[in-house]
Design a protein around this motif. Structure first.
Motif, PDB file in Angstrom:
ATOM      1  N   ALA A  58      35.538  38.342  46.942  1.00  0.00           N
ATOM      2  CA  ALA A  58      36.791  37.827  47.496  1.00  0.00           C
ATOM      3  C   ALA A  58      37.973  38.218  46.626  1.00  0.00           C
ATOM      4  O   ALA A  58      39.043  38.586  47.132  1.00  0.00           O
ATOM      5  CB  ALA A  58      36.718  36.310  47.642  1.00  0.00           C
ATOM      6  N   ALA A  59      37.797  38.170  45.306  1.00  0.00           N
ATOM      7  CA  ALA A  59      38.883  38.541  44.397  1.00  0.00           C
ATOM      8  C   ALA A  59      39.241  40.009  44.554  1.00  0.00           C
ATOM      9  O   ALA A  59      40.427  40.381  44.549  1.00  0.00           O
ATOM     10  CB  ALA A  59      38.483  38.243  42.962  1.00  0.00           C
ATOM     11  N   ALA A  60      38.228  40.863  44.714  1.00  0.00           N
ATOM     12  CA  ALA A  60      38.496  42.290  44.900  1.00  0.00           C
ATOM     13  C   ALA A  60      39.215  42.539  46.224  1.00  0.00           C
ATOM     14  O   ALA A  60      40.156  43.345  46.289  1.00  0.00           O
ATOM     15  CB  ALA A  60      37.191  43.075  44.852  1.00  0.00           C
ATOM     16  N   ARG A  61      38.789  41.860  47.264  1.00  0.00           N
ATOM     17  CA  ARG A  61      39.455  42.017  48.567  1.00  0.00           C
ATOM     18  C   ARG A  61      40.912  41.579  48.484  1.00  0.00           C
ATOM     19  O   ARG A  61      41.800  42.224  49.066  1.00  0.00           O
ATOM     20  CB  ARG A  61      38.714  41.205  49.632  1.00  0.00           C
ATOM     21  CG  ARG A  61      37.403  41.826  50.074  1.00  0.00           C
ATOM     22  CD  ARG A  61      36.680  40.945  51.053  1.00  0.00           C
ATOM     23  NE  ARG A  61      35.433  41.552  51.495  1.00  0.00           N
ATOM     24  CZ  ARG A  61      34.390  40.878  51.956  1.00  0.00           C
ATOM     25  NH1 ARG A  61      34.446  39.544  52.035  1.00  0.00           N
ATOM     26  NH2 ARG A  61      33.288  41.502  52.334  1.00  0.00           N
ATOM     27  N   ASP A  62      41.160  40.479  47.784  1.00  0.00           N
ATOM     28  CA  ASP A  62      42.533  40.001  47.628  1.00  0.00           C
ATOM     29  C   ASP A  62      43.387  41.025  46.883  1.00  0.00           C
ATOM     30  O   ASP A  62      44.542  41.279  47.261  1.00  0.00           O
ATOM     31  CB  ASP A  62      42.543  38.661  46.880  1.00  0.00           C
ATOM     32  CG  ASP A  62      41.993  37.514  47.706  1.00  0.00           C
ATOM     33  OD1 ASP A  62      41.848  37.688  48.935  1.00  0.00           O
ATOM     34  OD2 ASP A  62      41.698  36.453  47.117  1.00  0.00           O
ATOM     35  N   LEU A  63      42.844  41.626  45.836  1.00  0.00           N
ATOM     36  CA  LEU A  63      43.583  42.628  45.073  1.00  0.00           C
ATOM     37  C   LEU A  63      43.860  43.859  45.923  1.00  0.00           C
ATOM     38  O   LEU A  63      44.970  44.423  45.872  1.00  0.00           O
ATOM     39  CB  LEU A  63      42.820  42.998  43.800  1.00  0.00           C
ATOM     40  CG  LEU A  63      42.833  41.964  42.689  1.00  0.00           C
ATOM     41  CD1 LEU A  63      41.816  42.318  41.616  1.00  0.00           C
ATOM     42  CD2 LEU A  63      44.229  41.828  42.076  1.00  0.00           C
ATOM     43  N   ARG A  64      42.879  44.295  46.706  1.00  0.00           N
ATOM     44  CA  ARG A  64      43.118  45.443  47.574  1.00  0.00           C
ATOM     45  C   ARG A  64      44.217  45.151  48.587  1.00  0.00           C
ATOM     46  O   ARG A  64      45.041  46.024  48.903  1.00  0.00           O
ATOM     47  CB  ARG A  64      41.820  45.827  48.310  1.00  0.00           C
ATOM     48  CG  ARG A  64      40.784  46.559  47.471  1.00  0.00           C
ATOM     49  CD  ARG A  64      41.287  47.883  46.909  1.00  0.00           C
ATOM     50  NE  ARG A  64      41.722  48.824  47.933  1.00  0.00           N
ATOM     51  CZ  ARG A  64      40.951  49.755  48.484  1.00  0.00           C
ATOM     52  NH1 ARG A  64      39.666  49.856  48.113  1.00  0.00           N
ATOM     53  NH2 ARG A  64      41.412  50.584  49.382  1.00  0.00           N
ATOM     54  N   ALA A  65      44.244  43.929  49.104  1.00  0.00           N
ATOM     55  CA  ALA A  65      45.279  43.557  50.070  1.00  0.00           C
ATOM     56  C   ALA A  65      46.659  43.543  49.416  1.00  0.00           C
ATOM     57  O   ALA A  65      47.648  44.009  50.001  1.00  0.00           O
ATOM     58  CB  ALA A  65      44.966  42.176  50.663  1.00  0.00           C
ATOM     59  N   VAL A  66      46.720  43.050  48.177  1.00  0.00           N
ATOM     60  CA  VAL A  66      47.981  43.018  47.436  1.00  0.00           C
ATOM     61  C   VAL A  66      48.470  44.445  47.173  1.00  0.00           C
ATOM     62  O   VAL A  66      49.675  44.745  47.321  1.00  0.00           O
ATOM     63  CB  VAL A  66      47.788  42.245  46.111  1.00  0.00           C
ATOM     64  CG1 VAL A  66      48.938  42.504  45.165  1.00  0.00           C
ATOM     65  CG2 VAL A  66      47.649  40.751  46.377  1.00  0.00           C
ATOM     66  N   ILE A  67      47.572  45.326  46.801  1.00  0.00           N
ATOM     67  CA  ILE A  67      47.924  46.725  46.545  1.00  0.00           C
ATOM     68  C   ILE A  67      48.462  47.380  47.818  1.00  0.00           C
ATOM     69  O   ILE A  67      49.487  48.073  47.801  1.00  0.00           O
ATOM     70  CB  ILE A  67      46.715  47.494  46.000  1.00  0.00           C
ATOM     71  CG1 ILE A  67      46.352  46.977  44.607  1.00  0.00           C
ATOM     72  CG2 ILE A  67      46.967  48.989  45.975  1.00  0.00           C
ATOM     73  CD1 ILE A  67      44.985  47.404  44.134  1.00  0.00           C
ATOM     74  N   ALA A  68      47.754  47.158  48.920  1.00  0.00           N
ATOM     75  CA  ALA A  68      48.172  47.761  50.195  1.00  0.00           C
ATOM     76  C   ALA A  68      49.547  47.259  50.608  1.00  0.00           C
ATOM     77  O   ALA A  68      50.398  48.043  51.082  1.00  0.00           O
ATOM     78  CB  ALA A  68      47.147  47.453  51.284  1.00  0.00           C
ATOM     79  N   ALA A  69      49.797  45.975  50.427  1.00  0.00           N
ATOM     80  CA  ALA A  69      51.096  45.411  50.800  1.00  0.00           C
ATOM     81  C   ALA A  69      52.214  45.982  49.927  1.00  0.00           C
ATOM     82  O   ALA A  69      53.311  46.269  50.416  1.00  0.00           O
ATOM     83  CB  ALA A  69      51.041  43.887  50.668  1.00  0.00           C
ATOM     84  N   ALA A  70      51.938  46.148  48.637  1.00  0.00           N
ATOM     85  CA  ALA A  70      52.959  46.696  47.731  1.00  0.00           C
ATOM     86  C   ALA A  70      53.269  48.141  48.079  1.00  0.00           C
ATOM     87  O   ALA A  70      54.434  48.563  47.995  1.00  0.00           O
ATOM     88  CB  ALA A  70      52.480  46.587  46.285  1.00  0.00           C
ATOM     89  N   ARG A  71      52.270  48.895  48.499  1.00  0.00           N
ATOM     90  CA  ARG A  71      52.502  50.290  48.882  1.00  0.00           C
ATOM     91  C   ARG A  71      53.300  50.394  50.172  1.00  0.00           C
ATOM     92  O   ARG A  71      54.059  51.336  50.352  1.00  0.00           O
ATOM     93  CB  ARG A  71      51.160  51.008  49.046  1.00  0.00           C
ATOM     94  CG  ARG A  71      50.461  51.301  47.736  1.00  0.00           C
ATOM     95  CD  ARG A  71      49.074  51.843  47.956  1.00  0.00           C
ATOM     96  NE  ARG A  71      48.457  52.285  46.697  1.00  0.00           N
ATOM     97  CZ  ARG A  71      47.180  52.577  46.549  1.00  0.00           C
ATOM     98  NH1 ARG A  71      46.357  52.466  47.603  1.00  0.00           N
ATOM     99  NH2 ARG A  71      46.716  52.969  45.379  1.00  0.00           N
TER     100      ARG A  71
END
Length: 212
Positions: free
Chosen positions: A198-211
């Protein structure tokens, strides 16, 4: 040519933080959550133990197409047929490492300041790890925190792919991506997470949103 690699979410392992769950279980759960690159870092492990860990991780990661990077140890990377090596400023010279590794493996280098960059030979390097962005307790020899502004300044001087590292979590990750990093390298944000996937998925979502 080294294998293709994606710096988006770069997991750096820590033996103390993965001890309770287990190294392989931690990495496997991180992969399920979207980790794109894994570095095996265990400064206390002897050569044979480190090679055994690396071989086990390679077997886990290869079917997913996720590269395995070994911290510091060129010999271990070759013995385990890992995908590459990450070097610090006090490790073997990147040119010497490249001569041993050949052209087919990934080579990363840590850079923590313009002064370190000025004395670094990047000719054989594939990506640069910049930091520590924030103070971190997971690497005793890390330099002083450079902040997001320090990373942004180095980004202007470095044309290679760049990953930010050092005390990074979901709160600061967007700033790092917006400062020009191609990804984030994390230790505690995943290794200490109650739910690694879940933590990894959250980080990937944060990265995608920032991009975006």
């Amino acid at each position: 040519m080294p294998p293709m690699f994606d710096l988006s979410l770069y997991l750096v392992t820590d033996p103390a933080q993965t001890a309770a769950r287990g190294l392989l279980a931690t990495v496997e759960q991180a992969v399920q959550g979207g980790v794109t690159l894994v570095q095996l870092r265990d400064p206390q492990a002897k050569g044979r133990a480190l090679v055994e860990q690396a071989r086990a991780l390679k077997a886990l990661l290869a079917p997913h197409g996720i590269p395995l990077i070994i911290n510091d140890r060129v010999d271990v990377a070759l013995a385990a047929d890992a995908d590459g090596v990450h070097l610090g400023q006090d490790d073997i010279d990147p040119a010497a490492a490249r001569a041993v590794l050949g052209a087919g493996r990934i080579l990363g280098l840590s850079v923590g300041s313009p002064e370190e960059l000025a004395v670094s030979d990047l000719s054989g390097v594939d990506y640069v790890g910049v930091g520590p962005v924030k103070a971190t307790g997971t690497k005793s020899d890390a330099g002083g925190a450079i902040g997001v502004a320090g990373l942004a300044a180095l980004r202007k001087l470095i044309s290679l792919p760049l990953v930010g590292i050092g005390g990074i979590d979901a709160a600061i990750a967007p700033d790092i991506i917006r400062a020009g990093a191609d990804g984030i390298a994390v230790v505690s944000a995943l290794c200490r997470a109650p739910d690694v996937t879940a933590a990894a998925r959250d980080l990937r979502a944060v990265i995608a949103a920032a991009r975006a």
